[in-house]
Write a protein that holds these residues in place. Sequence first.
Motif, mmCIF file in Angstrom:
data_model
loop_
_atom_site.group_PDB
_atom_site.id
_atom_site.type_symbol
_atom_site.label_atom_id
_atom_site.label_comp_id
_atom_site.label_asym_id
_atom_site.label_seq_id
_atom_site.Cartn_x
_atom_site.Cartn_y
_atom_site.Cartn_z
ATOM 1 N N GLY A 65 0.881 -1.236 0.014
ATOM 2 C CA GLY A 65 -0.078 0.082 -0.030
ATOM 3 C C GLY A 65 0.881 1.288 0.133
ATOM 4 N N PHE A 66 2.126 1.143 0.373
ATOM 5 C CA PHE A 66 2.912 2.152 0.566
ATOM 6 C C PHE A 66 4.000 2.229 -0.426
ATOM 7 C CE2 PHE A 66 1.743 1.421 5.293
ATOM 8 C CZ PHE A 66 0.782 2.361 5.050
ATOM 9 N N ILE A 67 3.770 1.301 -1.479
ATOM 10 C CA ILE A 67 5.034 1.037 -2.381
ATOM 11 C C ILE A 67 5.588 2.403 -3.032
ATOM 12 C CG2 ILE A 67 3.531 0.475 -4.480
ATOM 13 C CD1 ILE A 67 5.819 -1.529 -4.972
ATOM 14 N N LEU A 68 4.393 3.305 -3.385
ATOM 15 C CA LEU A 68 5.106 4.684 -4.389
ATOM 16 C C LEU A 68 5.778 5.292 -3.200
ATOM 17 C CD1 LEU A 68 1.799 5.665 -6.337
ATOM 18 C CD2 LEU A 68 3.992 4.565 -6.992
ATOM 19 N N LYS A 69 5.515 5.425 -2.102
ATOM 20 C CA LYS A 69 6.481 6.230 -0.830
ATOM 21 C C LYS A 69 7.794 5.672 -0.612
ATOM 22 C CE LYS A 69 3.086 8.475 1.793
ATOM 23 N NZ LYS A 69 1.749 8.284 2.589
ATOM 24 N N GLY A 70 8.038 4.237 -1.183
ATOM 25 C CA GLY A 70 9.173 3.870 -1.323
ATOM 26 C C GLY A 70 10.230 4.421 -2.393
ATOM 27 N N ARG A 76 1.538 9.285 -3.026
ATOM 28 C CA ARG A 76 0.411 8.838 -2.411
ATOM 29 C C ARG A 76 0.409 7.340 -1.992
ATOM 30 N NH1 ARG A 76 -3.355 5.962 -5.236
ATOM 31 N NH2 ARG A 76 -3.036 5.745 -7.427
ATOM 32 N N ASP A 77 -0.616 6.924 -1.014
ATOM 33 C CA ASP A 77 -0.817 5.566 -0.901
ATOM 34 C C ASP A 77 -1.546 4.999 -2.008
ATOM 35 O OD1 ASP A 77 0.619 5.964 1.562
ATOM 36 O OD2 ASP A 77 -1.002 6.189 2.678
ATOM 37 N N LEU A 78 -1.262 3.830 -2.149
ATOM 38 C CA LEU A 78 -2.270 3.177 -3.065
ATOM 39 C C LEU A 78 -3.524 2.713 -2.498
ATOM 40 C CD1 LEU A 78 -0.098 0.303 -4.925
ATOM 41 C CD2 LEU A 78 -0.509 2.559 -5.556
ATOM 42 N N SER A 79 -4.681 2.804 -3.164
ATOM 43 C CA SER A 79 -6.026 2.373 -2.563
ATOM 44 C C SER A 79 -5.846 1.011 -2.146
ATOM 45 C CB SER A 79 -6.991 2.769 -3.630
ATOM 46 O OG SER A 79 -6.931 1.808 -4.843
ATOM 47 N N VAL A 80 -7.020 0.491 -1.639
ATOM 48 C CA VAL A 80 -6.983 -0.819 -1.166
ATOM 49 C C VAL A 80 -7.117 -1.666 -2.545
ATOM 50 C CG1 VAL A 80 -8.718 -2.646 -0.089
ATOM 51 C CG2 VAL A 80 -8.223 -0.524 1.360
ATOM 52 N N LYS A 81 -8.020 -1.217 -3.480
ATOM 53 C CA LYS A 81 -8.087 -1.917 -4.741
ATOM 54 C C LYS A 81 -6.787 -2.070 -5.339
ATOM 55 C CE LYS A 81 -10.656 -1.359 -9.103
ATOM 56 N NZ LYS A 81 -11.333 -0.377 -9.898
ATOM 57 N N GLU A 82 -6.294 -0.963 -5.659
ATOM 58 C CA GLU A 82 -4.729 -1.120 -6.320
ATOM 59 C C GLU A 82 -3.879 -2.199 -5.759
ATOM 60 O OE1 GLU A 82 -4.229 3.222 -7.935
ATOM 61 O OE2 GLU A 82 -4.146 3.178 -5.880
ATOM 62 N N THR A 83 -3.916 -2.052 -4.161
ATOM 63 C CA THR A 83 -3.099 -3.086 -3.617
ATOM 64 C C THR A 83 -3.333 -4.276 -3.652
ATOM 65 O OG1 THR A 83 -2.670 -1.382 -1.753
ATOM 66 C CG2 THR A 83 -2.210 -3.261 -1.026
ATOM 67 N N LYS A 84 -4.661 -4.611 -3.696
ATOM 68 C CA LYS A 84 -5.074 -6.009 -3.914
ATOM 69 C C LYS A 84 -4.744 -6.330 -5.578
ATOM 70 C CE LYS A 84 -8.318 -6.557 -0.418
ATOM 71 N NZ LYS A 84 -7.205 -7.185 0.722
ATOM 72 N N THR A 85 -4.806 -5.476 -6.240
ATOM 73 C CA THR A 85 -4.527 -5.964 -7.584
ATOM 74 C C THR A 85 -3.196 -6.109 -7.901
ATOM 75 O OG1 THR A 85 -6.328 -4.583 -8.562
ATOM 76 C CG2 THR A 85 -4.696 -4.938 -10.115
ATOM 77 N N LEU A 86 -2.375 -5.162 -7.039
ATOM 78 C CA LEU A 86 -0.641 -5.280 -7.070
ATOM 79 C C LEU A 86 -0.480 -6.826 -6.580
ATOM 80 C CD1 LEU A 86 1.905 -4.323 -7.993
ATOM 81 C CD2 LEU A 86 1.883 -3.056 -5.953
ATOM 82 N N LEU A 87 -1.039 -7.117 -5.420
ATOM 83 C CA LEU A 87 -0.541 -8.196 -4.625
ATOM 84 C C LEU A 87 -1.152 -9.581 -5.508
ATOM 85 C CD1 LEU A 87 0.359 -9.655 -2.050
ATOM 86 C CD2 LEU A 87 -1.803 -9.608 -1.406
ATOM 87 N N ALA A 88 -2.203 -9.358 -5.955
ATOM 88 C CA ALA A 88 -2.719 -10.593 -6.985
ATOM 89 C C ALA A 88 -1.680 -10.961 -8.206
ATOM 90 C CB ALA A 88 -4.047 -10.368 -7.415
ATOM 91 N N ALA A 89 -1.136 -9.626 -8.825
ATOM 92 C CA ALA A 89 -0.279 -9.706 -10.056
ATOM 93 C C ALA A 89 1.019 -10.229 -9.483
ATOM 94 C CB ALA A 89 -0.047 -8.425 -10.495
ATOM 95 N N GLY A 90 1.578 -10.039 -8.223
ATOM 96 C CA GLY A 90 2.972 -10.428 -7.801
ATOM 97 C C GLY A 90 2.839 -11.513 -6.999
ATOM 98 N N ASP A 91 1.946 -11.831 -6.557
ATOM 99 C CA ASP A 91 1.976 -13.294 -5.605
ATOM 100 C C ASP A 91 1.920 -14.289 -6.231
ATOM 101 O OD1 ASP A 91 1.977 -14.947 -3.321
ATOM 102 O OD2 ASP A 91 -0.166 -14.216 -2.710
ATOM 103 N N LYS A 92 2.784 -14.959 -6.816
ATOM 104 C CA LYS A 92 2.810 -16.277 -7.557
ATOM 105 C C LYS A 92 2.244 -17.575 -6.905
ATOM 106 C CE LYS A 92 3.657 -13.881 -11.260
ATOM 107 N NZ LYS A 92 2.539 -13.166 -12.199
ATOM 108 N N ASP A 93 2.758 -17.586 -5.690
ATOM 109 C CA ASP A 93 2.615 -18.718 -4.890
ATOM 110 C C ASP A 93 1.318 -18.854 -3.693
ATOM 111 O OD1 ASP A 93 3.489 -17.109 -2.757
ATOM 112 O OD2 ASP A 93 5.588 -18.432 -2.665
ATOM 113 N N GLY A 94 0.649 -17.709 -3.708
ATOM 114 C CA GLY A 94 -0.753 -17.706 -3.224
ATOM 115 C C GLY A 94 -0.568 -17.415 -1.534
ATOM 116 N N ASP A 95 0.856 -17.095 -0.848
ATOM 117 C CA ASP A 95 0.991 -16.827 0.368
ATOM 118 C C ASP A 95 0.726 -15.528 0.854
ATOM 119 O OD1 ASP A 95 3.071 -15.466 -0.766
ATOM 120 O OD2 ASP A 95 4.727 -16.614 0.306
#
Length: 110
Positions: A65-70, A76-95
């Motif tokens: 959620g704070f990736i842009l601040k990195g 800005r912070d990512l929205s909940v929707k953006e965070t979940k979309t990014l997680l879904a795109a990157g989390d290949k093993d589902g953990d």
Amino acid sequence: MSMTELLTAEDIKKAVGAFTAVDSFDHKKFFQMVGLKKKSPDDVRKVFHILDKDKSGFIEEEELGFILKGFSPDARDLSVKETKTLLAAGDKDGDGKIGADEFSTLVAES
């Protein structure tokens, strides 16, 4: 190590500025604009470690959620929707988190 040691301040500013509207974040475009796509696998891992704020070896949902601040503290912070979309795109093993290899894959797919 800071982000500007790996990426140019100008590219960071442009990339962060392109996604100021809520729900506009597109990780593929962002990684290209910020110059990450052109970096070596070693440099991509260095960026991962900068974004892994708690040094757990993973970027968890909360950290995503704070990736842009990195990249830029005044971004800005990512929205909940953006965070979940990014997680879904990157989390290949589902953990529920993104590891260094998953992050490298996410950048390479951009």
